[in-house]
Design a protein around this motif. Sequence first.
Motif, PDB file in Angstrom:
ATOM      1  N   PRO A  10       0.831  -1.210   0.000  1.00 53.30           N
ATOM      2  CA  PRO A  10       0.000   0.000   0.000  1.00 53.30           C
ATOM      3  C   PRO A  10       0.862   1.254   0.000  1.00 53.30           C
ATOM      4  CG  PRO A  10      -0.649  -1.482   1.769  1.00 53.30           C
ATOM      5  CD  PRO A  10       0.613  -2.021   1.181  1.00 53.30           C
ATOM      6  N   ARG A  11       0.351   2.288  -0.597  1.00 55.05           N
ATOM      7  CA  ARG A  11       1.066   3.566  -0.640  1.00 55.05           C
ATOM      8  C   ARG A  11       0.682   4.396   0.575  1.00 55.05           C
ATOM      9  NH1 ARG A  11       1.261   5.268  -6.921  1.00 55.05           N
ATOM     10  NH2 ARG A  11       1.957   3.254  -7.634  1.00 55.05           N
ATOM     11  N   PRO A  12       1.638   5.071   1.160  1.00 60.18           N
ATOM     12  CA  PRO A  12       1.302   5.935   2.297  1.00 60.18           C
ATOM     13  C   PRO A  12       0.457   7.116   1.824  1.00 60.18           C
ATOM     14  CG  PRO A  12       3.606   6.184   1.693  1.00 60.18           C
ATOM     15  CD  PRO A  12       3.044   5.084   0.843  1.00 60.18           C
ATOM     16  N   ASP A  13      -0.557   7.440   2.573  1.00 56.21           N
ATOM     17  CA  ASP A  13      -1.436   8.549   2.211  1.00 56.21           C
ATOM     18  C   ASP A  13      -2.003   9.130   3.502  1.00 56.21           C
ATOM     19  OD1 ASP A  13      -3.417  10.299   1.359  1.00 56.21           O
ATOM     20  OD2 ASP A  13      -4.148   8.960  -0.196  1.00 56.21           O
ATOM     21  N   ALA A  14      -1.659  10.346   3.806  1.00 57.19           N
ATOM     22  CA  ALA A  14      -2.084  10.971   5.063  1.00 57.19           C
ATOM     23  C   ALA A  14      -3.605  11.086   5.146  1.00 57.19           C
ATOM     24  CB  ALA A  14      -1.452  12.348   5.196  1.00 57.19           C
ATOM     25  N   ALA A  15      -4.274  11.278   4.016  1.00 58.45           N
ATOM     26  CA  ALA A  15      -5.726  11.445   4.025  1.00 58.45           C
ATOM     27  C   ALA A  15      -6.443  10.125   4.315  1.00 58.45           C
ATOM     28  CB  ALA A  15      -6.190  11.997   2.683  1.00 58.45           C
ATOM     29  N   ALA A  16      -5.765   9.016   4.103  1.00 60.52           N
ATOM     30  CA  ALA A  16      -6.402   7.712   4.304  1.00 60.52           C
ATOM     31  C   ALA A  16      -5.635   6.907   5.350  1.00 60.52           C
ATOM     32  CB  ALA A  16      -6.460   6.973   2.983  1.00 60.52           C
ATOM     33  N   ALA A  17      -5.363   7.523   6.483  1.00 62.42           N
ATOM     34  CA  ALA A  17      -4.552   6.884   7.515  1.00 62.42           C
ATOM     35  C   ALA A  17      -5.216   5.634   8.086  1.00 62.42           C
ATOM     36  CB  ALA A  17      -4.264   7.879   8.637  1.00 62.42           C
ATOM     37  N   ASP A  18      -6.545   5.534   7.977  1.00 60.19           N
ATOM     38  CA  ASP A  18      -7.239   4.381   8.540  1.00 60.19           C
ATOM     39  C   ASP A  18      -7.521   3.291   7.507  1.00 60.19           C
ATOM     40  OD1 ASP A  18      -9.073   5.880   7.141  1.00 60.19           O
ATOM     41  OD2 ASP A  18     -10.709   5.493   8.531  1.00 60.19           O
ATOM     42  N   SER A  19      -6.994   3.419   6.285  1.00 64.12           N
ATOM     43  CA  SER A  19      -7.213   2.398   5.264  1.00 64.12           C
ATOM     44  C   SER A  19      -5.993   2.279   4.354  1.00 64.12           C
ATOM     45  CB  SER A  19      -8.455   2.733   4.431  1.00 64.12           C
ATOM     46  OG  SER A  19      -8.241   3.926   3.718  1.00 64.12           O
ATOM     47  N   ALA A  20      -5.883   1.138   3.706  1.00 67.01           N
ATOM     48  CA  ALA A  20      -4.786   0.918   2.756  1.00 67.01           C
ATOM     49  C   ALA A  20      -5.110   1.633   1.446  1.00 67.01           C
ATOM     50  CB  ALA A  20      -4.605  -0.569   2.501  1.00 67.01           C
ATOM     51  N   VAL A  21      -4.092   2.159   0.798  1.00 71.80           N
ATOM     52  CA  VAL A  21      -4.261   2.850  -0.479  1.00 71.80           C
ATOM     53  C   VAL A  21      -3.458   2.117  -1.530  1.00 71.80           C
ATOM     54  CG1 VAL A  21      -3.894   5.010  -1.732  1.00 71.80           C
ATOM     55  CG2 VAL A  21      -4.559   5.064   0.682  1.00 71.80           C
ATOM     56  N   TYR A  22      -4.132   1.691  -2.596  1.00 76.06           N
ATOM     57  CA  TYR A  22      -3.483   0.994  -3.697  1.00 76.06           C
ATOM     58  C   TYR A  22      -3.725   1.749  -4.989  1.00 76.06           C
ATOM     59  CZ  TYR A  22      -3.426  -2.972  -0.502  1.00 76.06           C
ATOM     60  OH  TYR A  22      -3.212  -3.793   0.575  1.00 76.06           O
ATOM     61  N   ASP A  23      -2.725   1.785  -5.835  1.00 73.31           N
ATOM     62  CA  ASP A  23      -2.913   2.316  -7.179  1.00 73.31           C
ATOM     63  C   ASP A  23      -3.620   1.226  -7.975  1.00 73.31           C
ATOM     64  OD1 ASP A  23      -2.346   2.747 -10.039  1.00 73.31           O
ATOM     65  OD2 ASP A  23      -1.135   4.418  -9.315  1.00 73.31           O
ATOM     66  N   ALA A  24      -4.714   1.549  -8.643  1.00 71.19           N
ATOM     67  CA  ALA A  24      -5.484   0.551  -9.388  1.00 71.19           C
ATOM     68  C   ALA A  24      -4.637  -0.142 -10.445  1.00 71.19           C
ATOM     69  CB  ALA A  24      -6.703   1.204 -10.036  1.00 71.19           C
ATOM     70  N   ARG A  25      -3.686   0.564 -11.020  1.00 69.72           N
ATOM     71  CA  ARG A  25      -2.841  -0.049 -12.054  1.00 69.72           C
ATOM     72  C   ARG A  25      -1.924  -1.120 -11.452  1.00 69.72           C
ATOM     73  NH1 ARG A  25      -4.202   2.474 -16.492  1.00 69.72           N
ATOM     74  NH2 ARG A  25      -4.764   4.655 -16.420  1.00 69.72           N
ATOM     75  N   ASP A  26      -1.611  -1.007 -10.154  1.00 70.49           N
ATOM     76  CA  ASP A  26      -0.839  -2.053  -9.487  1.00 70.49           C
ATOM     77  C   ASP A  26      -1.698  -3.299  -9.248  1.00 70.49           C
ATOM     78  OD1 ASP A  26       1.378  -0.402  -9.417  1.00 70.49           O
ATOM     79  OD2 ASP A  26       1.038   0.233  -7.349  1.00 70.49           O
ATOM     80  N   LEU A  27      -2.985  -3.097  -8.993  1.00 68.15           N
ATOM     81  CA  LEU A  27      -3.893  -4.223  -8.782  1.00 68.15           C
ATOM     82  C   LEU A  27      -4.214  -4.928 -10.095  1.00 68.15           C
ATOM     83  CD1 LEU A  27      -6.411  -2.629  -6.271  1.00 68.15           C
ATOM     84  CD2 LEU A  27      -4.548  -4.205  -5.767  1.00 68.15           C
ATOM     85  N   VAL A  28      -4.330  -4.156 -11.154  1.00 68.12           N
ATOM     86  CA  VAL A  28      -4.636  -4.691 -12.480  1.00 68.12           C
ATOM     87  C   VAL A  28      -3.308  -4.821 -13.223  1.00 68.12           C
ATOM     88  CG1 VAL A  28      -6.028  -4.354 -14.556  1.00 68.12           C
ATOM     89  CG2 VAL A  28      -6.857  -3.524 -12.365  1.00 68.12           C
ATOM     90  N   ALA A  29      -2.515  -5.777 -12.774  1.00 68.05           N
ATOM     91  CA  ALA A  29      -1.136  -5.899 -13.240  1.00 68.05           C
ATOM     92  C   ALA A  29      -1.007  -6.134 -14.735  1.00 68.05           C
ATOM     93  CB  ALA A  29      -0.434  -7.025 -12.477  1.00 68.05           C
ATOM     94  N   ASN A  30      -1.936  -6.867 -15.346  1.00 69.45           N
ATOM     95  CA  ASN A  30      -1.827  -7.131 -16.774  1.00 69.45           C
ATOM     96  C   ASN A  30      -2.385  -5.999 -17.620  1.00 69.45           C
ATOM     97  OD1 ASN A  30      -4.563  -7.392 -16.459  1.00 69.45           O
ATOM     98  ND2 ASN A  30      -4.684  -9.510 -17.107  1.00 69.45           N
TER      99      ASN A  30
END
Length: 57
Positions: A10-30
């Motif tokens: 997960p990427r650090p994100d101060a606005a979302a301190a209570d949840s994990a933040v993922y870049d959608a392109r990292d999740l959709v690897a192909n």
Amino acid sequence: MTLMSKLPTPRPDAAAADSAVYDARDLVANGEKATIVLDGQTYILRITRAGKLILTK
């Protein structure tokens, strides 16, 4: 290996301190789609050519 160990870091994100933040392109690897399972239900996450996200059951 579990599914959680396959997720990108997960990427650090101060606005979302209570949840994990993922870049959608990292999740959709192909570059096309990712399969997500929740409580036995399968969902497909796609990134459109216009850069929008679509989640379908």
